[in-house]
Write a protein that holds these residues in place. Structure first.
Motif, PDB file in Angstrom:
ATOM      1  N   LEU A 151       0.874  -1.112   0.030  1.00  0.00           N
ATOM      2  CA  LEU A 151       0.080  -0.004  -0.176  1.00  0.00           C
ATOM      3  C   LEU A 151       0.831   1.227   0.059  1.00  0.00           C
ATOM      4  N   HIS A 152       0.873   2.029  -1.168  1.00  0.00           N
ATOM      5  CA  HIS A 152       1.508   3.243  -1.113  1.00  0.00           C
ATOM      6  C   HIS A 152       0.424   4.389  -0.815  1.00  0.00           C
ATOM      7  N   ALA A 153       1.016   5.296   0.002  1.00  0.00           N
ATOM      8  CA  ALA A 153       0.030   6.660   0.457  1.00  0.00           C
ATOM      9  C   ALA A 153       0.815   7.767   0.442  1.00  0.00           C
ATOM     10  N   VAL A 154      -0.053   8.697   0.482  1.00  0.00           N
ATOM     11  CA  VAL A 154       0.218  10.220   0.518  1.00  0.00           C
ATOM     12  C   VAL A 154      -0.531  10.607   1.573  1.00  0.00           C
TER      13      VAL A 154
ATOM     14  N   LEU B  27       2.146  10.598  -8.637  1.00  0.00           N
ATOM     15  CA  LEU B  27       2.601  11.959  -8.809  1.00  0.00           C
ATOM     16  C   LEU B  27       1.491  13.146  -9.444  1.00  0.00           C
ATOM     17  N   ALA B  28       0.996  12.497 -10.328  1.00  0.00           N
ATOM     18  CA  ALA B  28      -0.015  13.173 -10.961  1.00  0.00           C
ATOM     19  C   ALA B  28      -1.181  13.951 -10.333  1.00  0.00           C
ATOM     20  N   ALA B  29      -1.478  12.971  -9.078  1.00  0.00           N
ATOM     21  CA  ALA B  29      -2.675  13.277  -8.022  1.00  0.00           C
ATOM     22  C   ALA B  29      -2.290  14.210  -6.838  1.00  0.00           C
ATOM     23  N   LEU B  30      -0.734  14.352  -6.801  1.00  0.00           N
ATOM     24  CA  LEU B  30      -0.127  15.118  -5.802  1.00  0.00           C
ATOM     25  C   LEU B  30      -0.869  16.647  -5.702  1.00  0.00           C
ATOM     26  N   PRO B  31      -1.528  16.781  -4.700  1.00  0.00           N
ATOM     27  CA  PRO B  31      -2.127  18.186  -4.498  1.00  0.00           C
ATOM     28  C   PRO B  31      -0.956  19.276  -4.065  1.00  0.00           C
ATOM     29  N   ARG B  32      -1.230  20.432  -4.491  1.00  0.00           N
ATOM     30  CA  ARG B  32      -0.300  21.753  -4.202  1.00  0.00           C
ATOM     31  C   ARG B  32       0.132  21.749  -2.561  1.00  0.00           C
ATOM     32  N   ALA B  33       1.351  21.829  -2.398  1.00  0.00           N
ATOM     33  CA  ALA B  33       1.706  21.870  -0.798  1.00  0.00           C
ATOM     34  C   ALA B  33       3.013  22.629  -0.766  1.00  0.00           C
ATOM     35  N   ARG B  34       3.287  22.903   0.631  1.00  0.00           N
ATOM     36  CA  ARG B  34       4.699  23.594   0.786  1.00  0.00           C
ATOM     37  C   ARG B  34       5.761  22.766   0.509  1.00  0.00           C
TER      38      ARG B  34
END
Length: 250
Positions: free
Chosen positions: A126-129, A156-163
């Motif tokens: 299970l990979h998770a962000v 990667l494509a689903a990563l939301p914007r973050a600091r």
């Protein structure tokens, strides 16, 4: 009914908009059936052992399988996670989920259900962000031997914007750091020992990474997540999504 553990009416109001339309005869009470599904996944029961107060076990099982095929539980998880607000920080990691021995027969028939033999036995990965609070935002199920790199590339494509994004040494790759930089995300990732020129990272910030490990631990407290009994990948992923949105988003 008094001894049953039911989702609250407020919780049901948050997930009901994602239920499919009922055609023909009205469905058996959604609150009881969904609560029965949660009860089985949390306690690692066989479907036939669900307390009768939740309804007929065949109804509960059939609802879980049918809605899993439709991706309903995945949609609920994704929708609730999106409503959690814009994250200021991301964390990425992966964990192995061991499959029960009864899954061994599946390997002779199907090789695409996210099972693969491994030194530690059959397992999935299970990979998770998650966000800065340790709440899962993106989850991906893969074969047990899939590298962290491949999991990161798929999400990667689903990563939301973050600091910034925190990850362990398994994510120390030039292409991944570059992809994060292009999205305006600072990488807080320790360098591998074989990197010729080590890249500095914020050691104090990196200590926050325990939150994603805690998140995996809380998911694995649910017995049918900790040990995979489901032969089909879509039903196992549904169980993971149910555990995730009940624990973190309801």
């Amino acid at each position: 009914m008094g001894d049953l553990i039911l989702l609250s009416e407020a919780q049901m109001r948050r997930i009901e908009p994602y239920f499919p339309q009922s055609h023909g005869m009205p469905r058996v009470d959604d609150r009881r059936v969904i609560s029965g599904i949660v009860f089985v996944i949390r306690n690692g029961l066989r479907w036939r052992d669900v307390p009768p107060g939740y309804g007929p076990h065949k109804t509960i099982y059939n609802r879980f399988v049918r809605w899993s095929r439709l991706g309903i539980f995945n949609k609920i998880f994704a929708a609730l996670a999106r409503k959690g607000g814009k994250p200021h920080r991301l964390m990425i990691d992966a964990t192995h989920l061991k499959a029960h021995r009864t899954a061994a027969s599946l390997l002779k028939r199907v090789c695409s259900q996210m099972y693969r033999p491994h030194q530690g036995g059959l397992n999935s990965k299970l990979h998770a962000v998650c966000d800065g609070y340790g709440r899962p935002l993106i989850m991906l199920l893969s074969e047990g031997q899939t590298s962290d790199f491949k999991g990161a590339a798929s999400m990667l494509a689903a990563l939301p914007r973050a600091r910034d994004l925190l990850g362990d040494k398994g994510y120390d790759a030039g292409w991944f750091r570059q992809a994060l930089a292009e999205r305006g995300i600072a990488a807080c990732i320790p360098s591998k020992s074989n990197r010729k020129i080590p890249i500095e990272h914020d050691r104090k910030l990196y200590r926050q990474r325990h939150k994603i490990e805690n998140m995996f631990g809380r998911l694995k407290d649910w017995r049918r997540v900790h040990t995979r009994y489901d032969r089909c990948a879509h039903t196992f992923m549904s169980a993971i999504c149910i555990a995730a949105f009940v624990i973190f988003w309801l």
